[in-house]
Design a protein around this motif. Structure first.
Motif, mmCIF file in Angstrom:
data_model
loop_
_atom_site.group_PDB
_atom_site.id
_atom_site.type_symbol
_atom_site.label_atom_id
_atom_site.label_comp_id
_atom_site.label_asym_id
_atom_site.label_seq_id
_atom_site.Cartn_x
_atom_site.Cartn_y
_atom_site.Cartn_z
ATOM 1 N N LYS A 105 0.816 -1.208 0.000
ATOM 2 C CA LYS A 105 0.000 0.000 0.000
ATOM 3 C C LYS A 105 0.853 1.264 0.000
ATOM 4 N N ALA A 106 2.007 1.186 0.672
ATOM 5 C CA ALA A 106 2.856 2.376 0.785
ATOM 6 C C ALA A 106 3.565 2.709 -0.526
ATOM 7 N N ALA A 107 3.792 1.702 -1.376
ATOM 8 C CA ALA A 107 4.631 1.895 -2.568
ATOM 9 C C ALA A 107 4.124 3.009 -3.477
ATOM 10 N N SER A 108 2.817 2.970 -3.808
ATOM 11 C CA SER A 108 2.295 3.970 -4.734
ATOM 12 C C SER A 108 2.265 5.355 -4.099
ATOM 13 N N LEU A 109 1.975 5.408 -2.795
ATOM 14 C CA LEU A 109 1.949 6.697 -2.103
ATOM 15 C C LEU A 109 3.350 7.292 -2.034
ATOM 16 N N ILE A 110 4.339 6.473 -1.760
ATOM 17 C CA ILE A 110 5.726 6.941 -1.699
ATOM 18 C C ILE A 110 6.134 7.542 -3.028
ATOM 19 N N ASP A 111 5.778 6.899 -4.135
ATOM 20 C CA ASP A 111 6.139 7.403 -5.462
ATOM 21 C C ASP A 111 5.489 8.744 -5.758
ATOM 22 N N ARG A 112 4.295 8.988 -5.172
ATOM 23 C CA ARG A 112 3.609 10.247 -5.434
ATOM 24 C C ARG A 112 4.213 11.398 -4.641
ATOM 25 N N ILE A 113 4.760 11.121 -3.450
ATOM 26 C CA ILE A 113 5.219 12.224 -2.608
ATOM 27 C C ILE A 113 6.731 12.420 -2.615
ATOM 28 N N LEU A 114 7.486 11.410 -3.011
ATOM 29 C CA LEU A 114 8.934 11.573 -3.088
ATOM 30 C C LEU A 114 9.334 11.868 -4.517
ATOM 31 N N VAL A 115 9.790 13.097 -4.772
ATOM 32 C CA VAL A 115 10.136 13.524 -6.128
ATOM 33 C C VAL A 115 11.225 12.634 -6.671
ATOM 34 N N GLY A 116 11.042 12.203 -7.928
ATOM 35 C CA GLY A 116 12.062 11.380 -8.570
ATOM 36 C C GLY A 116 11.864 9.901 -8.324
ATOM 37 N N GLY A 117 10.785 9.520 -7.634
ATOM 38 C CA GLY A 117 10.588 8.118 -7.333
ATOM 39 C C GLY A 117 10.435 7.249 -8.560
ATOM 40 N N ASN A 118 9.993 7.838 -9.683
ATOM 41 C CA ASN A 118 9.812 7.028 -10.885
ATOM 42 C C ASN A 118 10.712 7.504 -12.026
ATOM 43 N N THR A 119 11.841 8.129 -11.702
ATOM 44 C CA THR A 119 12.710 8.623 -12.770
ATOM 45 C C THR A 119 14.178 8.256 -12.527
ATOM 46 N N THR A 120 14.401 7.108 -11.897
ATOM 47 C CA THR A 120 15.761 6.708 -11.561
ATOM 48 C C THR A 120 16.654 6.640 -12.789
ATOM 49 N N GLY A 121 16.143 6.027 -13.863
ATOM 50 C CA GLY A 121 16.955 5.893 -15.067
ATOM 51 C C GLY A 121 17.336 7.228 -15.666
ATOM 52 N N LEU A 122 16.383 8.134 -15.736
ATOM 53 C CA LEU A 122 16.658 9.455 -16.294
ATOM 54 C C LEU A 122 17.625 10.234 -15.414
ATOM 55 N N ASP A 123 17.476 10.121 -14.102
ATOM 56 C CA ASP A 123 18.397 10.820 -13.204
ATOM 57 C C ASP A 123 19.830 10.343 -13.400
ATOM 58 N N THR A 124 19.991 9.058 -13.725
ATOM 59 C CA THR A 124 21.324 8.529 -13.967
ATOM 60 C C THR A 124 21.986 9.247 -15.135
ATOM 61 N N LEU A 125 21.198 9.584 -16.162
ATOM 62 C CA LEU A 125 21.744 10.266 -17.337
ATOM 63 C C LEU A 125 22.323 11.627 -16.978
ATOM 64 N N LYS A 126 21.793 12.273 -15.933
ATOM 65 C CA LYS A 126 22.272 13.606 -15.562
ATOM 66 C C LYS A 126 23.716 13.597 -15.072
ATOM 67 N N TRP A 127 24.199 12.420 -14.693
ATOM 68 C CA TRP A 127 25.577 12.305 -14.223
ATOM 69 C C TRP A 127 26.550 12.020 -15.358
ATOM 70 N N MET A 128 26.038 11.833 -16.556
ATOM 71 C CA MET A 128 26.887 11.432 -17.684
ATOM 72 C C MET A 128 27.292 12.633 -18.526
ATOM 73 N N GLU A 129 28.385 12.480 -19.260
ATOM 74 C CA GLU A 129 28.804 13.502 -20.209
ATOM 75 C C GLU A 129 27.767 13.602 -21.329
ATOM 76 N N ALA A 130 27.601 14.811 -21.864
ATOM 77 C CA ALA A 130 26.609 15.029 -22.921
ATOM 78 C C ALA A 130 26.866 14.108 -24.117
ATOM 79 N N ARG A 131 28.139 13.922 -24.469
ATOM 80 C CA ARG A 131 28.466 13.056 -25.613
ATOM 81 C C ARG A 131 28.009 11.620 -25.360
ATOM 82 N N SER A 132 28.152 11.148 -24.119
ATOM 83 C CA SER A 132 27.753 9.776 -23.788
ATOM 84 C C SER A 132 26.240 9.613 -23.884
ATOM 85 N N VAL A 133 25.499 10.628 -23.409
ATOM 86 C CA VAL A 133 24.041 10.573 -23.512
ATOM 87 C C VAL A 133 23.630 10.573 -24.983
#
Length: 347
Positions: A105-133
């Protein structure tokens, strides 16, 4: 007794020390802490913050002990009234809700209130060089490329576009401008590209992303020559869209529209060397705007430095101006200044 009667050390005279920006102050503080403690602090920073501070650390030269003392004292004053509340809040909220509601029950609520809960993959790209992305998305569908570019910070997104073919750049920026929400199917494709799963419930969500303003923000960070070519191409395809993007772009000359308090805040974050280079390519009106928001002595020194500075490459001027604009946008995002003029909605 002699020690008790010894005179207290004289306070450091800040006026005789070189002016440092907040980023440079952070770099000095981290360098004075030692590797282990500095590493622990860097773990809590975002990719852009780490990049800015790391660059500043690498450029530190001949820092006086007095400067370290001033930076340390100012830091202690700044944090003296703060508490530990809020540190590690995400972990606390996650554990609390899971204990209260159960994991499912907590899983869906956590994703709604914690920013970035469903964007882990995209956040990883922010650490990469532009050429690599760019290499990761080079052969993907243009719509997927547009979603990735929209999610990245504008300066990184501009770097990614610069590493794509000219025709692809045009297609992607047009799609970025047209984006409003991303459907679950597109997100699922993006999941496949990144080989990661968004946590709980992402298959039923849409995300607001992109738009004309986002396209304008990205265009702001493109090299001037590339930006000009892209704008011409956009107008050939859709003249109205090109004009709309152009109206929303904030360029160096638009600093004339920033109020005096905002200019003063901005100048505290900009090093003298960068400011001199940037002003070499600006008109007298903007120069006077800068001069009047400095102390008389500082303005005189800046005028002298500008006159003494010989010819500089246009690319160096543009780089300096973009550096200042990057700082201005970060201050605006933090609510410390209002850019006004182009690209700013006035309420």
């Amino acid at each position: 007794m002699a020690e008790e009667n010894a005179a207290a050390p004289a306070p450091v005279d800040k006026k005789n020390l070189p002016k440092v920006s907040r980023t440079e102050a952070a770099a000095i503080l981290l360098m004075s802490l030692g590797e282990a403690d500095a590493a622990q602090i860097l773990k809590h920073m975002g990719p852009k913050e780490v990049q800015r501070v790391g660059t500043a650390m690498s450029q530190l030269r001949d820092i006086k002990q007095e400067q370290v003392e001033v930076v340390t004292l100012e830091f202690l004053e700044a944090v003296g009234g703060q508490t530990g509340l809020g540190i590690g809040a995400d972990d606390y909220i996650r554990a609390m809700l899971t204990q209260a509601l159960g994991e499912e029950k907590a899983a869906s609520l956590i994703d709604r209130i914690l920013v970035g809960g469903n964007t882990t993959g995209l956040d990883t790209l922010k650490w990469m060089e532009a050429r690599s992305v760019a290499d990761i998305i080079r052969y993907e569908h243009p719509q997927i490329q547009a979603i990735v570019v929209s999610y990245l910070d504008p300066d990184q997104a501009a770097g990614v576009l610069s590493n794509l073919d000219e025709k692809v750049r045009l297609d992607v920026i047009m799609r970025v401008a047209a984006l409003e929400t991303v459907q679950p199917q597109a997100l699922q494709e993006l999941n496949d590209i990144l080989e990661k799963q968004f946590s709980g419930g992402s298959s039923t969500k849409t995300s607001k992303i992109g738009g004309v303003k986002r396209a304008a923000d990205i265009m702001n960070f493109m090299d001037s020559s590339v930006e000009g070519e892209m704008m011409e191409s956009i107008k050939e395809v859709d003249a109205d869209l090109g004009s709309e993007i152009e109206d929303l772009m904030f360029v160096f000359d638009n600093l004339k529209d920033v109020d005096d308090r905002g200019i003063q805040t901005l100048l505290r974050e900009v090093s003298s060397d960068v400011l001199i280079l940037a002003l070499k390519g600006s008109d007298d009106e903007l120069k006077e705007k800068i001069f009047k928001n400095m102390s008389k002595r500082a303005a005189e020194l800046l005028r002298d430095d500008l006159e003494a500075k010989g010819p500089v490459k246009l690319s160096e001027v543009e780089t300096a101006q973009k550096d200042i604009l990057t700082i201005a946008r970060k201050l605006a995002d933090a609510g410390e200044i209002s850019l006004g003029g182009a690209g700013e909605e006035m309420l």
